[in-house]
Design a protein around this motif. Sequence first.
Motif, PDB file in Angstrom:
ATOM      1  N   SER A 154       0.857  -1.184   0.000  1.00  0.00           N
ATOM      2  CA  SER A 154       0.000   0.000   0.000  1.00  0.00           C
ATOM      3  C   SER A 154       0.891   1.232   0.000  1.00  0.00           C
ATOM      4  O   SER A 154       1.718   1.405   0.905  1.00  0.00           O
ATOM      5  CB  SER A 154      -0.912   0.010   1.229  1.00  0.00           C
ATOM      6  N   THR A 155       0.733   2.078  -1.007  1.00  0.00           N
ATOM      7  CA  THR A 155       1.563   3.269  -1.126  1.00  0.00           C
ATOM      8  C   THR A 155       0.689   4.481  -1.402  1.00  0.00           C
ATOM      9  O   THR A 155      -0.452   4.358  -1.834  1.00  0.00           O
ATOM     10  CB  THR A 155       2.573   3.139  -2.288  1.00  0.00           C
ATOM     11  N   VAL A 156       1.267   5.638  -1.154  1.00  0.00           N
ATOM     12  CA  VAL A 156       0.642   6.892  -1.561  1.00  0.00           C
ATOM     13  C   VAL A 156       1.403   7.390  -2.773  1.00  0.00           C
ATOM     14  O   VAL A 156       2.485   6.896  -3.108  1.00  0.00           O
ATOM     15  CB  VAL A 156       0.637   7.939  -0.417  1.00  0.00           C
ATOM     16  N   GLU A 157       0.857   8.390  -3.448  1.00  0.00           N
ATOM     17  CA  GLU A 157       1.432   8.848  -4.712  1.00  0.00           C
ATOM     18  C   GLU A 157       2.875   9.331  -4.576  1.00  0.00           C
ATOM     19  O   GLU A 157       3.678   9.173  -5.485  1.00  0.00           O
ATOM     20  CB  GLU A 157       0.558   9.968  -5.285  1.00  0.00           C
ATOM     21  N   SER A 158       3.221   9.906  -3.428  1.00  0.00           N
ATOM     22  CA  SER A 158       4.576  10.447  -3.244  1.00  0.00           C
ATOM     23  C   SER A 158       5.623   9.359  -2.993  1.00  0.00           C
ATOM     24  O   SER A 158       6.818   9.631  -3.051  1.00  0.00           O
ATOM     25  CB  SER A 158       4.590  11.446  -2.086  1.00  0.00           C
ATOM     26  N   GLN A 159       5.201   8.152  -2.729  1.00  0.00           N
ATOM     27  CA  GLN A 159       6.136   7.064  -2.471  1.00  0.00           C
ATOM     28  C   GLN A 159       6.428   6.295  -3.752  1.00  0.00           C
ATOM     29  O   GLN A 159       5.630   6.290  -4.679  1.00  0.00           O
ATOM     30  CB  GLN A 159       5.555   6.094  -1.436  1.00  0.00           C
ATOM     31  N   ARG A 160       7.581   5.641  -3.763  1.00  0.00           N
ATOM     32  CA  ARG A 160       7.899   4.773  -4.880  1.00  0.00           C
ATOM     33  C   ARG A 160       8.577   3.525  -4.340  1.00  0.00           C
ATOM     34  O   ARG A 160       9.054   3.490  -3.212  1.00  0.00           O
ATOM     35  CB  ARG A 160       8.755   5.465  -5.932  1.00  0.00           C
ATOM     36  N   VAL A 161       8.593   2.494  -5.157  1.00  0.00           N
ATOM     37  CA  VAL A 161       9.245   1.244  -4.796  1.00  0.00           C
ATOM     38  C   VAL A 161      10.506   1.131  -5.638  1.00  0.00           C
ATOM     39  O   VAL A 161      10.458   1.271  -6.860  1.00  0.00           O
ATOM     40  CB  VAL A 161       8.310   0.038  -5.038  1.00  0.00           C
ATOM     41  N   GLN A 162      11.626   0.902  -4.975  1.00  0.00           N
ATOM     42  CA  GLN A 162      12.924   0.788  -5.652  1.00  0.00           C
ATOM     43  C   GLN A 162      13.413  -0.647  -5.533  1.00  0.00           C
ATOM     44  O   GLN A 162      13.605  -1.155  -4.435  1.00  0.00           O
ATOM     45  CB  GLN A 162      13.918   1.744  -4.997  1.00  0.00           C
ATOM     46  N   VAL A 163      13.606  -1.293  -6.679  1.00  0.00           N
ATOM     47  CA  VAL A 163      14.060  -2.680  -6.716  1.00  0.00           C
ATOM     48  C   VAL A 163      15.541  -2.690  -7.085  1.00  0.00           C
ATOM     49  O   VAL A 163      15.945  -2.087  -8.081  1.00  0.00           O
ATOM     50  CB  VAL A 163      13.254  -3.510  -7.733  1.00  0.00           C
ATOM     51  N   GLU A 164      16.337  -3.367  -6.274  1.00  0.00           N
ATOM     52  CA  GLU A 164      17.771  -3.503  -6.520  1.00  0.00           C
ATOM     53  C   GLU A 164      18.079  -4.982  -6.732  1.00  0.00           C
ATOM     54  O   GLU A 164      17.884  -5.791  -5.835  1.00  0.00           O
ATOM     55  CB  GLU A 164      18.579  -2.962  -5.338  1.00  0.00           C
ATOM     56  N   TRP A 165      18.548  -5.322  -7.940  1.00  0.00           N
ATOM     57  CA  TRP A 165      18.881  -6.694  -8.296  1.00  0.00           C
ATOM     58  C   TRP A 165      20.391  -6.885  -8.282  1.00  0.00           C
ATOM     59  O   TRP A 165      21.136  -6.012  -8.727  1.00  0.00           O
ATOM     60  CB  TRP A 165      18.365  -7.027  -9.692  1.00  0.00           C
ATOM     61  N   LYS A 166      20.839  -8.049  -7.852  1.00  0.00           N
ATOM     62  CA  LYS A 166      22.270  -8.370  -7.913  1.00  0.00           C
ATOM     63  C   LYS A 166      22.789  -8.253  -9.344  1.00  0.00           C
ATOM     64  O   LYS A 166      23.915  -7.837  -9.568  1.00  0.00           O
ATOM     65  CB  LYS A 166      22.540  -9.777  -7.372  1.00  0.00           C
ATOM     66  N   GLU A 167      21.954  -8.625 -10.303  1.00  0.00           N
ATOM     67  CA  GLU A 167      22.346  -8.576 -11.709  1.00  0.00           C
ATOM     68  C   GLU A 167      22.647  -7.152 -12.181  1.00  0.00           C
ATOM     69  O   GLU A 167      23.295  -6.962 -13.199  1.00  0.00           O
ATOM     70  CB  GLU A 167      21.244  -9.173 -12.592  1.00  0.00           C
ATOM     71  N   GLN A 168      22.167  -6.169 -11.442  1.00  0.00           N
ATOM     72  CA  GLN A 168      22.445  -4.773 -11.776  1.00  0.00           C
ATOM     73  C   GLN A 168      23.700  -4.269 -11.063  1.00  0.00           C
ATOM     74  O   GLN A 168      24.039  -3.102 -11.181  1.00  0.00           O
ATOM     75  CB  GLN A 168      21.271  -3.889 -11.367  1.00  0.00           C
ATOM     76  N   GLY A 169      24.364  -5.137 -10.303  1.00  0.00           N
ATOM     77  CA  GLY A 169      25.585  -4.739  -9.615  1.00  0.00           C
ATOM     78  C   GLY A 169      25.414  -4.457  -8.135  1.00  0.00           C
ATOM     79  O   GLY A 169      26.378  -4.061  -7.469  1.00  0.00           O
ATOM     80  N   PHE A 170      24.222  -4.654  -7.593  1.00  0.00           N
ATOM     81  CA  PHE A 170      24.014  -4.439  -6.167  1.00  0.00           C
ATOM     82  C   PHE A 170      24.555  -5.635  -5.386  1.00  0.00           C
ATOM     83  O   PHE A 170      24.635  -6.751  -5.903  1.00  0.00           O
ATOM     84  CB  PHE A 170      22.524  -4.227  -5.851  1.00  0.00           C
TER      85      PHE A 170
END
Length: 179
Positions: A154-170
């Motif tokens: 559940s989010t409000v408009e000002s929030q975002r979800v950030q996905v960090e994948w190992k394949e991207q170097g994380f």
Amino acid sequence: MPQKRLILNSPLLEIMTSRLCQQLIENHQDFSNSVVMGLQPRGIYFAERIIAELRERTGKDIPLGYLDATFYRDDFRRRESPLLPNKTNVPFLIEGKRVILIDDVLASGRMVRAALDAMTAFGRPKMVELMVLIDRRYNRELPIDPDYVGMNVSTVESQRVQVEWKEQGFHSDQIWMVD
């Protein structure tokens, strides 16, 4: 400075991936008429993981493609800076196939709508199912709901979800809620 709150980490992601694969196996059985399409840019990482586990569990070579819907977005020409497209790689026709479209986060539904338009270049599927890792409820602008969901957030408009994948170097897979 934005505030970040961890909502999902690697061990829980592995459990969710297994659960979603089991649901796909129940619904697609032998996958003889099914294909998977990962939505660029970050949906491809989730799609690759789903495919790897499905292949391991079923022994089937399920086709995987990467779909970029940048030029099909309804806001493509409304941005101050141009969007940069990603590579589309769909080495199969989807005519008459059961397509499983996979993305990391579902918010407004506009990217999925664009992906549905982009898919028509590869044929007319028998059906399309949507799998998302995170469903951002309460942010939908279009009547699009996923068939398979890793986690509802559940989010409000000002929030975002950030996905960090190992394949991207994380260092590890992590999913954050950013305020």
